[in-house]
Design a protein around this motif. Structure first.
Motif, PDB file in Angstrom:
ATOM      1  N   ALA A  43       0.774  -1.093   0.488  1.00 33.13           N
ATOM      2  CA  ALA A  43      -0.020  -0.027   0.155  1.00 33.13           C
ATOM      3  C   ALA A  43       0.228   0.841  -0.243  1.00 33.13           C
ATOM      4  CB  ALA A  43      -1.047  -0.398   0.862  1.00 33.13           C
ATOM      5  N   CYS A  44       0.413   2.490  -0.523  1.00 30.86           N
ATOM      6  CA  CYS A  44       1.034   3.734  -0.519  1.00 30.86           C
ATOM      7  C   CYS A  44       0.259   4.749  -0.248  1.00 30.86           C
ATOM      8  CB  CYS A  44       1.451   3.819  -2.171  1.00 30.86           C
ATOM      9  SG  CYS A  44       2.775   2.234  -2.509  1.00 30.86           S
ATOM     10  N   LEU A  45       0.434   5.553   0.214  1.00 32.13           N
ATOM     11  CA  LEU A  45       0.460   7.365   0.889  1.00 32.13           C
ATOM     12  C   LEU A  45       1.118   8.060  -0.653  1.00 32.13           C
ATOM     13  CD1 LEU A  45      -1.631   8.554   2.255  1.00 32.13           C
ATOM     14  CD2 LEU A  45       0.821   9.695   3.310  1.00 32.13           C
ATOM     15  N   THR A  46       0.429   8.905  -1.559  1.00 27.88           N
ATOM     16  CA  THR A  46       1.069   9.370  -2.400  1.00 27.88           C
ATOM     17  C   THR A  46       0.785  10.971  -2.210  1.00 27.88           C
ATOM     18  OG1 THR A  46       0.190   7.979  -4.593  1.00 27.88           O
ATOM     19  CG2 THR A  46       0.775  10.341  -4.867  1.00 27.88           C
ATOM     20  N   VAL A  47       1.690  12.212  -2.292  1.00 27.39           N
ATOM     21  CA  VAL A  47       2.146  13.318  -1.754  1.00 27.39           C
ATOM     22  C   VAL A  47       2.556  14.207  -3.201  1.00 27.39           C
ATOM     23  CG1 VAL A  47       3.175  14.684  -0.431  1.00 27.39           C
ATOM     24  CG2 VAL A  47       2.291  12.134   0.752  1.00 27.39           C
ATOM     25  N   MET A  48       1.288  15.095  -3.040  1.00 28.96           N
ATOM     26  CA  MET A  48       1.894  15.828  -4.428  1.00 28.96           C
ATOM     27  C   MET A  48       2.085  17.104  -4.261  1.00 28.96           C
ATOM     28  SD  MET A  48      -1.225  14.118  -6.662  1.00 28.96           S
ATOM     29  CE  MET A  48      -0.535  14.477  -8.722  1.00 28.96           C
ATOM     30  N   HIS A  49       2.574  17.911  -4.534  1.00 24.51           N
ATOM     31  CA  HIS A  49       3.255  18.866  -4.307  1.00 24.51           C
ATOM     32  C   HIS A  49       4.055  19.323  -5.197  1.00 24.51           C
ATOM     33  CE1 HIS A  49       6.000  21.785  -1.820  1.00 24.51           C
ATOM     34  NE2 HIS A  49       4.189  22.145  -2.191  1.00 24.51           N
ATOM     35  N   GLY A  50       2.952  20.310  -6.419  1.00 21.69           N
ATOM     36  CA  GLY A  50       3.376  21.630  -7.521  1.00 21.69           C
ATOM     37  C   GLY A  50       4.009  20.385  -8.270  1.00 21.69           C
ATOM     38  N   LYS A  51       4.896  20.047  -8.728  1.00 21.06           N
ATOM     39  CA  LYS A  51       5.387  18.943  -9.677  1.00 21.06           C
ATOM     40  C   LYS A  51       5.892  17.743  -9.832  1.00 21.06           C
ATOM     41  CE  LYS A  51       5.984  22.337 -13.547  1.00 21.06           C
ATOM     42  NZ  LYS A  51       6.837  23.401 -13.946  1.00 21.06           N
ATOM     43  N   SER A  52       6.205  18.123  -8.287  1.00 21.09           N
ATOM     44  CA  SER A  52       6.577  16.649  -7.408  1.00 21.09           C
ATOM     45  C   SER A  52       5.922  15.323  -7.287  1.00 21.09           C
ATOM     46  CB  SER A  52       7.695  17.003  -6.747  1.00 21.09           C
ATOM     47  OG  SER A  52       7.526  17.263  -5.341  1.00 21.09           O
ATOM     48  N   THR A  53       6.273  14.598  -7.024  1.00 20.45           N
ATOM     49  CA  THR A  53       5.162  13.620  -6.817  1.00 20.45           C
ATOM     50  C   THR A  53       5.727  12.471  -5.538  1.00 20.45           C
ATOM     51  OG1 THR A  53       3.806  13.454  -8.986  1.00 20.45           O
ATOM     52  CG2 THR A  53       3.391  11.604  -7.333  1.00 20.45           C
ATOM     53  N   ALA A  54       5.952  12.047  -4.899  1.00 16.37           N
ATOM     54  CA  ALA A  54       6.323  10.767  -3.691  1.00 16.37           C
ATOM     55  C   ALA A  54       5.418  10.471  -3.461  1.00 16.37           C
ATOM     56  CB  ALA A  54       6.442  11.933  -2.444  1.00 16.37           C
ATOM     57  N   VAL A  55       5.793   8.848  -3.814  1.00 16.95           N
ATOM     58  CA  VAL A  55       5.603   8.061  -3.367  1.00 16.95           C
ATOM     59  C   VAL A  55       5.855   7.407  -2.038  1.00 16.95           C
ATOM     60  CG1 VAL A  55       4.042   5.838  -3.934  1.00 16.95           C
ATOM     61  CG2 VAL A  55       4.528   7.979  -6.171  1.00 16.95           C
ATOM     62  N   LEU A  56       4.863   6.688  -1.612  1.00 15.37           N
ATOM     63  CA  LEU A  56       5.353   6.209  -0.199  1.00 15.37           C
ATOM     64  C   LEU A  56       4.821   5.179   0.368  1.00 15.37           C
ATOM     65  CD1 LEU A  56       5.248   9.859   2.489  1.00 15.37           C
ATOM     66  CD2 LEU A  56       6.834   8.970   0.952  1.00 15.37           C
ATOM     67  N   GLU A  57       6.189   4.401   0.752  1.00 15.84           N
ATOM     68  CA  GLU A  57       5.204   2.635   0.610  1.00 15.84           C
ATOM     69  C   GLU A  57       4.999   2.652   1.868  1.00 15.84           C
ATOM     70  OE1 GLU A  57       7.468  -0.531  -0.638  1.00 15.84           O
ATOM     71  OE2 GLU A  57       6.339  -0.172  -2.872  1.00 15.84           O
ATOM     72  N   MET A  58       4.461   2.136   2.338  1.00 16.03           N
ATOM     73  CA  MET A  58       3.711   1.311   3.557  1.00 16.03           C
ATOM     74  C   MET A  58       4.067  -0.077   3.829  1.00 16.03           C
ATOM     75  SD  MET A  58       3.095   3.976   5.143  1.00 16.03           S
ATOM     76  CE  MET A  58       3.451   5.943   4.227  1.00 16.03           C
ATOM     77  N   ASP A  59       4.202  -0.272   4.974  1.00 11.90           N
ATOM     78  CA  ASP A  59       4.261  -2.004   5.479  1.00 11.90           C
ATOM     79  C   ASP A  59       2.838  -2.593   5.712  1.00 11.90           C
ATOM     80  OD1 ASP A  59       6.876  -1.514   5.730  1.00 11.90           O
ATOM     81  OD2 ASP A  59       6.962  -1.567   8.254  1.00 11.90           O
ATOM     82  N   TYR A  60       2.178  -1.816   5.475  1.00 11.18           N
ATOM     83  CA  TYR A  60       0.831  -2.808   6.038  1.00 11.18           C
ATOM     84  C   TYR A  60      -0.417  -1.737   4.807  1.00 11.18           C
ATOM     85  CZ  TYR A  60       3.152  -4.400   9.970  1.00 11.18           C
ATOM     86  OH  TYR A  60       3.804  -5.709  10.973  1.00 11.18           O
ATOM     87  N   PRO A  61      -1.899  -2.519   5.253  1.00  9.00           N
ATOM     88  CA  PRO A  61      -3.097  -1.820   4.328  1.00  9.00           C
ATOM     89  C   PRO A  61      -3.044  -0.501   5.225  1.00  9.00           C
ATOM     90  CG  PRO A  61      -3.376  -4.165   4.266  1.00  9.00           C
ATOM     91  CD  PRO A  61      -1.779  -4.005   5.594  1.00  9.00           C
ATOM     92  N   ILE A  62      -3.048   0.539   4.382  1.00  7.30           N
ATOM     93  CA  ILE A  62      -3.972   1.961   4.554  1.00  7.30           C
ATOM     94  C   ILE A  62      -5.510   1.565   5.350  1.00  7.30           C
ATOM     95  CG2 ILE A  62      -3.941   4.222   4.767  1.00  7.30           C
ATOM     96  CD1 ILE A  62      -1.885   4.245   2.444  1.00  7.30           C
TER      97      ILE A  62
END
Length: 1114
Positions: A320-339
């Motif tokens: 499972a991932c949390l995505t943070v979009m800020h301006g032109k950058s997109t960060a995908v943060l992987e999690m150890d368990y489902p969100i």
């Protein structure tokens, strides 16, 4: 204070008690004063630690800085700063589907899956429900409570929205019906309400999201829809831009649609964050649903868009991932368990201001993560809560109250080096609440053993919990690189390193652990790092019946199982053990497995960090194709340098000073003649293998008579073969012989095994032989059939001699027999106080100066009790507690002076002799849920409360008592429940508990500005009372929902009083603030008047100056 005479103790006791006649010449007729009375006991829960099991909802108060988590079992866990935790439970036990704080009001609204909503008062230390509302005809799907509003919007599965007054918890007559919200031309039902929110700039406009993809902007004043927004994909969530001109929706195809409120025809923008963009301009490939999106703005830069889900379908197996979009950058943060849920934390609680997000709280199925949005790379904050309890499943637990004061700093110093690096440098953002002001200050330590072989030490002082140190026992063994490399000698399918039981001496810091693979590891504590070239290994071949061997050849090769006292095989190195047969299955043509341990000790040098360092590894071996039996009992004494362990085959005594095996005997040898090493005849009768852990594991009886399956503490299956046992001798006691050992059906369907198992040990400095006048070292042994035996020890008198000579173990014979397996034993002195065995003072084994110190042995009590006479015959008492009975014997005569039947219909799962401030007692936990306390030595019932029916074997495996009235158990796979049976602790509990609500001033509302105020811009307020009140909207239907008042009584009064105090404090702060502002206004008015006077004077002077002049003279 009550006095008891041992001679006449039979009078006044229960019918199940019995007395023995005093022995002449002994001090058995002394009067013993017992200070403990029933009024010293009271049972109550104190605090719950760990990660909320099966979380389902989350909310955050941005002013109070309090985080609330709801679970699928209806539990609420509230968190503030480190050490501020609170647990409460909904009575119905239904799952929590949504939580909403009344921001900075000290209240919380919860919605449950049974269509009820509840108002919790958080202004008291134990939160309580003030009001409840149960919907009868509609199912609740969504809640929305605007900031600083008393009107709660409730969306339902039918698509309707009802409005609740949170002060009175009554329904308003104002209802938004689904058929009025959508277009009249629509022929289908829009589905459940999935979102409700008001426009940040206009409280009179309500945005309603329906599951089918329709969004409606509803005008509360005119009671009609202003705009409708249609999209052909289902909606999961909606979020506003703070200016109220745009909103964003997340959809089931992995897209985000951004809408301008005045252009409902089509979205202003469609984004597929994780979709592949085709070159031919077609629609991107569909992705997984975006379950939630949040849209947060900043003054200085681009807005943040945070979302969960939305990954492409070709990322099968990706976490499972949390995505943070800020301006032109997109960060995908992987999690150890489902969100489960996430929340973006912002600087302001006002929705119509720049949000300024600084962190994201992510609730996972088995963890809580907070990321820092203000730092590059989005590092996570270091979590101050004890949420890693379940990092690996807990398999055993021990609780030590009133430990030596220097232990916690020592563990902290070595444990601080184990902390991870790379955390955010900022303080933990959930920082609300205050600690309790309790006076309980003694050190408490909890030790948990885990399925992966790790052991964690926790500081549990003052009803808090913080991890101190983690020990990984699996480092001692070689690890299989793959499943194919897994040795066939494993007796468990999973978790071969799982901790089964442990024995710890707090004074010497010696630690001994037993694992499910029939291994015992002995550890010493050192503050120095050391590299061990060769791990000391001792392999033990536990005695087996001669009939167990299938062939005469194998029987002829069997090595003697018993060594003489003082003599033993030399310690083996960490080289691979010699195997007489290849490691193949027992039915292989190559022959049965023999002399093979279950795990392989590592051969390479072992680097051991400061903390616990391995001193000796003891492994039980396979014997002629039979796996070693799991260890069922374990004990350690640091002064004697001995570790003893037992199972269904017998017991072994190990000298860890000299790394030798002192004794290795079968259970039946203990019942034999005075020579424990003399073999007795065997009977060919066979019985099933006892289950590991003393009959506390689940098992199913299979039809295959050749094999029994049993689960380890982690539910791993374990293969067991059948073994022979000797015929049991008939006991002359009719009560014992007629005793049925069937288990309660609430615990396990497995009946009590016929084979006798070593169930408990107790080291003591007392009279081990009958009639012996002088106290000396002894080992008391209890079995699963209620037999108690004693093994007197001969230990060299000084530590110098001890290093040169091994202790001798002799046989003292059987002492008594009780109903049920023996669980615990203890020794009392002549005045009834616990007589604890001597211990070795801790020294660092890697510092030569400390190692050479003399006289490291310490006795906890003087050999002659105060008031006793030198040379007079001593009297001691041995306390025994089994699954059915408790008994006290007087020593040295070994006569029974007190006996008490604890339970008939059930059986005792855990019993401990504990010290209370006023004396000592036996604390028992029964399978039927009763917790009992018996006085010592008279065994008077002091406490009997039906507390907790045994519904899970996890409770039986982890329940433990400690001194000073403390106890705990694992209430769920991720949580520890602590409780107390002490009246004193219950009386002080209110002071010890933390405070969730603290008076905090609400931040000022954003300034509208001059031009917005002049031309009508900025946020527009709404008098909801005029719209939703009974005068304007009328009364709601009584059949729609039922109001249920919250629990009254003292707690409600306390909460109300607490709320009044908080309200007074806030009112006082508001008055102070108003007075300050009035003072500032007065000063400004005075300054303006002075300025006006000055201007008037200057104007008058100018007029006089130019009064008589013509224009051409200027």
């Amino acid at each position: 204070m009550k006095k008891f005479n041992i001679r006449k103790v039979l009078d006044g006791l229960t019918a199940s008690s019995s007395s023995a006649s005093p022995q002449p010449g002994n001090r058995e007729n002394d009067t013993i004063q017992e200070n403990l009375q029933s009024e010293h006991f009271q049972l109550c829960k104190t605090v719950r630690h760990g990660f909320p099991y099966q979380p389902s909802a989350m909310a955050f108060d941005p002013v109070q800085k309090i985080l609330a988590i709801g679970t699928q079992s209806g539990a609420l866990r509230l968190f503030g700063r480190a050490g501020v935790e609170c647990y409460c439970q909904h009575e119905s036990g239904s799952a929590v589907i949504q939580l909403q704080f009344l921001i900075n009001e000290g209240a919380l609204v919860s919605a449950l899956a049974d269509d009820s909503i509840h108002l919790w008062n958080l202004r008291q230390k134990l939160p309580a429900v003030l009001h409840s509302l149960k919907f009868n005809r509609e199912r609740i799907t969504f809640l929305h409570l605007p900031f600083q509003s008393k009107w709660l919007y409730v969306g339902t599965e039918r698509g309707n929205i009802h409005i609740v007054n949170v002060e009175s918890f009554t329904l308003s007559g104002y209802v938004i019906m689904w058929n009025k919200a959508i277009e009249l031309s629509s022929k289908t039902h829009p589905g459940p309400v999935v979102h409700i929110s008001d426009n940040p700039m206009d409280e009179g406009k309500l945005l309603i999201g329906f599951e089918c993809g329709i969004v409606v902007l509803w005008d509360l004043r005119t009671k009609k829809a202003d705009y409708r927004y249609n999209y052909d994909e289902a909606i999961h969530s909606v979020a506003w831009h703070h200016e109220g001109k745009q909103f964003v929706c997340s959809h089931s195809d992995g897209t985000l649609t951004i809408w301008n409120i005045r252009t409902p025809a089509k979205p202003a923008q469609i984004i597929t964050p994780h979709g592949k963009q085709p070159k031919d301009g077609k629609k991107p490939e569909p992705c997984k649903p975006i379950l939630k999106v949040e849209y947060k703005t900043t003054r200085a830069g681009d807005p943040f868009m945070v979302l969960s889900g939305g990954l492409s379908y070709d990322t099968v197996g990706r976490r499972a991932c949390l995505t943070v979009m800020h301006g032109k950058s997109t960060a995908v943060l992987e999690m150890d368990y489902p969100i489960v849920d996430f929340l973006t934390l912002c600087e302001t609680p006002y929705p119509n201001d720049f949000q300024e997000p600084y962190a994201v709280v992510i609730l996972l199925e088995k963890d809580l993560v907070v990321i820092d949005l203000a730092q590059i790379g989005y590092p996570i904050f270091e979590n101050p809560y004890p949420l890693t309890l379940h990092e690996s499943p807990v398999t055993c637990c021990e609780y030590f109250a009133d430990c030596p004061a220097e232990l916690i700093p020592a563990f902290y110093s070595v444990g601080s080096r184990q902390k991870r690096q790379g955390y955010s440098k900022k303080e933990w953002p959930v920082s609300g609440g205050n600690w309790g002001q309790g006076t309980q200050s003694y050190p408490e330590i909890i030790i948990t053993g885990h399925a992966d072989g790790s052991i964690k030490f926790w500081d549990a002082s003052a009803i808090m919990l913080q991890v101190l140190y983690k020990l990984k026992t699996a480092k001692v063994f070689e690890k299989a690189r793959s499943k194919e490399d897994k040795p066939s000698t494993d007796i468990v399918d999973e978790d071969p390193f799982a901790i089964q039981m442990l024995s710890w001496c707090p004074e010497s810091r010696m630690l001994c652990v037993a694992g499910v693979s029939a291994h015992v590891i002995i550890y010493r504590f050192s503050k120095q790092e050391v590299t061990t070239e060769v791990v000391q290994l001792l392999e033990v071949r536990m005695p087996y019946e001669l009939n167990d061997v299938d062939s005469p050849e194998a029987a002829g090769e069997q090595t003697p199982a018993v060594s003489t006292p003082g003599a033993s095989s030399s310690p083996q190195t960490a080289l691979p053990p010699v195997q007489t047969h290849p490691s193949t299955s027992s039915n292989s043509s190559d022959g049965p497995r023999d002399n093979v341990p279950c795990l392989k000790v590592r051969c390479s040098p072992l680097k051991q960090s400061p903390g616990y360092q391995v001193d000796l590894v003891v492994q039980l071996l396979w014997v002629s194709g039979e796996p070693p039996q799991q260890i069922t009992s374990l004990a350690l004494n640091s002064a004697y340098g001995l570790v003893v362990f037992g199972n269904s085959n017998g017991l072994a005594v190990v000298d860890y000073f000299q790394k030798t095996l002192l004794m290795n005997v079968g259970v039946q040898e203990l019942h034999g003649s005075a020579d424990p090493f003399q073999r007795q005849p065997r009977s060919p009768r066979k019985a099933r293998q006892p289950s590991g852990g003393g009959g506390l594991c689940d098992a199913n009886d299979g039809s295959n008579a050749a094999e029994d399956r049993c689960k380890s503490p982690t539910s791993a299956k374990m293969s067991r073969k059948l073994s022979t046992i000797p015929d049991q001798k008939q006991d002359s006691d009719a009560k014992d012989s007629s005793f049925s050992r069937s288990r309660s059906s609430s615990v396990t369907s497995l009946e009590r095994e016929a084979r006798e198992v070593i169930s408990s040990f107790h080291f003591s400095e007392t009279m081990g032989r009958k009639g012996e006048a002088v106290a000396g070292p002894s080992l008391w042994v209890g079995t699963s059939q209620g037999n108690m035996l004693v093994l007197p020890l001969t230990v060299p008198p000084s530590s110098d001699l001890r290093m040169q000579q091994a202790p001798a173990v002799s046989f003292g014979g059987a002492v008594t027999r009780l109903k049920g397996g023996v669980l615990t034993m203890a020794t009392l002195d002549s005045v009834g106080a616990p007589l604890l065995p001597p211990y070795e003072v801790w020294y660092d084994p890697n510092l030569p100066d400390e190692r050479e110190e003399k006289d490291r042995w310490k006795r906890r009590r003087p050999a002659t009790p105060p008031g006793g006479q030198e040379g007079a015959a001593e009297t001691h008492y041995i306390v025994l507690c089994s699954e059915k009975q408790a008994e006290v014997l007087v020593l040295p005569s070994q006569n029974s002076v007190f006996k008490h039947n604890i339970t008939e219909a059930s059986f005792v799962l855990r019993a401990d002799v504990v010290q209370m401030p006023a004396g000592s007692c036996i604390a028992c936990f029964c399978a039927n849920g009763h917790i009992m306390a018996l006085s010592l030595p008279s065994l008077r019932p002091l406490l009997d409360v039906n507390y907790l029916p045994l519904t899970d074997m996890r409770i039986a495996r982890t329940f433990c008592f400690s001194n000073l009235g403390q106890a705990l158990y694992l209430t769920s796979p991720t949580e520890i429940q602590r409780m107390t049976y002490s009246q004193e602790t219950c009386d002080n509990l209110q002071e010890m508990l933390c405070e969730l609500f603290t008076p905090v001033e609400t931040p000022e509302a954003p300034n509208r500005g001059f031009f917005k105020g002049l031309f009508g811009g900025g946020a527009q307020s709404l008098d909801r009372e005029d719209l939703f009140g009974e005068v304007a909207a009328g009364k709601a239907s009584r059949s729609l929902a039922q109001h249920i008042p919250g629990p009254g009584g003292m707690e409600g009064m306390k909460g109300a009083a607490s709320g009044v105090v908080g309200e007074l404090a806030r009112t006082r702060m508001a008055l102070d603030e108003r007075g300050q502002k009035l003072g500032e206004l007065e000063e400004r008015t005075a300054a303006m008047m002075a300025s006006a006077d000055s201007f008037s004077k200057h104007a008058h002077d100018m007029m006089l100056k130019y009064k008589d002049k013509k224009w051409y003279q200027l």
